[in-house]
Design an enzyme around this catalytic site. Structure first.
Site, short mmCIF file in Angstrom:
data_model
loop_
_atom_site.label_atom_id
_atom_site.label_comp_id
_atom_site.label_asym_id
_atom_site.label_seq_id
_atom_site.Cartn_x
_atom_site.Cartn_y
_atom_site.Cartn_z
CE LYS A 62 -84.02 -42.43 90.20
NZ LYS A 62 -83.55 -43.68 89.35
CB SER A 293 -88.55 -49.03 95.24
OG SER A 293 -87.66 -47.71 95.65
#
Length: 478
Positions: A62, A293
């Site tokens: 991110k 994840s």
């Protein structure tokens, strides 16, 4: 006069080849992350590679979109000096925005669902971001849904910029211009499949757009947690009701505007338990510490690889660092509390004992240790009582009220009271239960405001608290 050049010691040239002169800023370290081939897993006929996005300065993929979204907002005049950035985030986008935005002088307000790991929240606050916690059990349209709450805060705050990673075109653009080209270059232009997850959809769309233009043979594969609506939508064409999942950062209860699902060639729904075990295997087999994840992505990538009948080159991602999940994914007790471990179920009180001398993970105190030690051990382990063991034998129990009763009193002598041995405050008259008893035996114990002390014959095997019973009932309700 001759000049002698400094040379690297023998055998060090290959290591020095990775070194570069000093960077001007930590933000210059965003992107250009390494790729590693996984060799300790069964990948069938395929070769499986993993791109370490955990090597970004904020610890996740991110960072790329944070840099892109802030730059785009500044260029468009949406962010001015001293302005405020507001975002809804599972943690990593917020970390990226804080990493990039705070040195630029922006105020950062982040709305975060309450299922996020403690490490992420602590990291955000240490960077200087303002964190607003909200519910993770409500969907879009609810006033406490994290995206709706962030949008409302931004609308009510003069001069605020709502980053909105879910619809901001600078999000997929970051991956189309950096992540995709890097993968293509690092694998010499020979990539058969890229396995990604969808949180905001930026990685899927950006990387997918790049490969559609430059390598049409490359398939985009979706890794989705069970409970998310995205993989079922791709498989059936129908929107199903969202369930719940534990993995952080991917999976959705709606289709984000940035997620171009038409790019997906194949989709897998991965159970939480499989994701957690996979990411732990990634650490124990390959030495790569990754977040939850990444376990979902790895599980889907392995399934894809094993289904292939011809050799293919497949790449997936370590989306973020496992350092942010040490209190969750890499904590055996947390996994057991979530029902995500492999422990055999017995149908009796053994199923509720979370910490046991048998497994070596029980937190206990000795009778001759100080009450200060007992207090510190409770705080560090987030428990409110400790069994007192003497040479492996249970001789008592000490809880918060026992310590408080002993140390309360005049200031003079308080330190001496904290240093008194545990045996002077513990409860030694114990009511015990046998491991073979059923859950019904717990309620009378709790009615007496006691903790359940469980034995298997003459062997002490652990304690059961009210929260242990609640956790057990919650797991059984799923």
């Amino acid at each position: 006069m001759s000049v002698h050049r400094k040379t690297a010691p023998d055998g060090a040239e290959s290591n020095l080849a990775r070194l570069r002169p000093p960077y001007a800023s930590v933000l210059d370290l965003i992107g250009q992350t390494p790729v590693v081939e996984l060799t300790k897993f069964d990948t069938g006929k395929c070769r499986l590679f993993i791109k370490l996005e955990s090597q970004n300065p904020g610890g996740s993929i991110k960072d790329r979109i944070a840099l892109s979204m802030i730059a785009a907002a500044e260029k468009a005049g949406l962010l001015k000096r001293g302005g405020t950035i507001v975002e809804a985030t599972a943690g990593n986008t917020g970390l990226g925005l804080a990493q990039v935005g705070i040195p630029k002088g922006y105020r950062i307000i982040l709305v975060v669902p309450d299922k996020m790991s403690r490490e992420k929240i602590q990291h955000l606050r240490a960077l200087g971001a303002e964190v607003r916690m909200t519910r993770s059990d409500v969907g879009k349209g609810h006033p406490e849904y994290y995206q709706d709450m962030a949008e409302k805060i931004a609308a009510e705050l003069p001069g605020a910029f709502y980053a909105n990673q879910f619809a901001n075109p600078a999000n997929p653009l970051a991956h189309e211009t950096t992540t995709g080209p890097e993968i293509f270059s690092q694998l010499d232009g020979d990539v058969d499949a890229v396995v990604v997850g969808v949180g905001s959809g930026g990685t899927l769309t950006g990387v997918g757009r790049f490969f559609a233009k430059h390598s049409p043979k490359t398939e985009m594969v979706l890794a989705d947690p069970v409970g998310s609506v995205l993989a079922p939508l791709i498989k059936t064409g129908k929107m199903q009701e969202a369930g719940s999942w534990t993995v952080e950062g991917i999976g959705e209860d709606f289709v984000p505007p940035n997620a171009d699902l038409s790019l997906v060639k194949k989709a897998y729904s991965i159970p939480d338990k499989q994701s957690m075990l996979a990411v732990r295997d990634l650490l124990s087999k390959e030495g790569i510490l990754a977040g939850s994840s990444s376990g979902t992505l790895l599980s889907a990538a392995l399934r894809y690889c094993r289904e292939q009948t011809t050799a293919k080159r497949v790449v997936t991602l370590v989306c973020d660092s496992g350092n942010k999940y040490l209190s969750k994914v890499f904590d055996d007790i947390w996994l057991a509390e979530q029902g995500l471990d492999d422990h055999k179920q017995h149908g009796d009180l053994r199923d509720l004992v979370m910490r046991s001398p048998r497994t070596g993970d029980i937190v206990y105190i000795g009778p001759d240790e100080s009450l200060l030690n007992a207090y510190g051990r409770m705080r560090r382990s987030d428990v409110s009582q400790l069994p007192v063991l003497d040479d492996g034998k249970l001789v008592g129990i000490v809880d918060e009220s026992d310590i408080l009763a002993k140390v309360d009193g005049p200031y003079d002598g308080r330190w001496d009271r904290f240093n008194a041995p545990v045996r002077t405050a513990m409860t030694s008259t114990l009511h015990t239960l046998q491991a073979s008893q059923t859950l019904d035996a717990l309620l009378p114990v709790f009615d007496r405001n006691e903790v359940a002390i469980v034995f298997d014959g003459d062997e002490f095997i652990g304690l059961i608290t009210r929260i242990d019973l609640i956790n057990h009932l919650r797991r059984r309700a799923k």
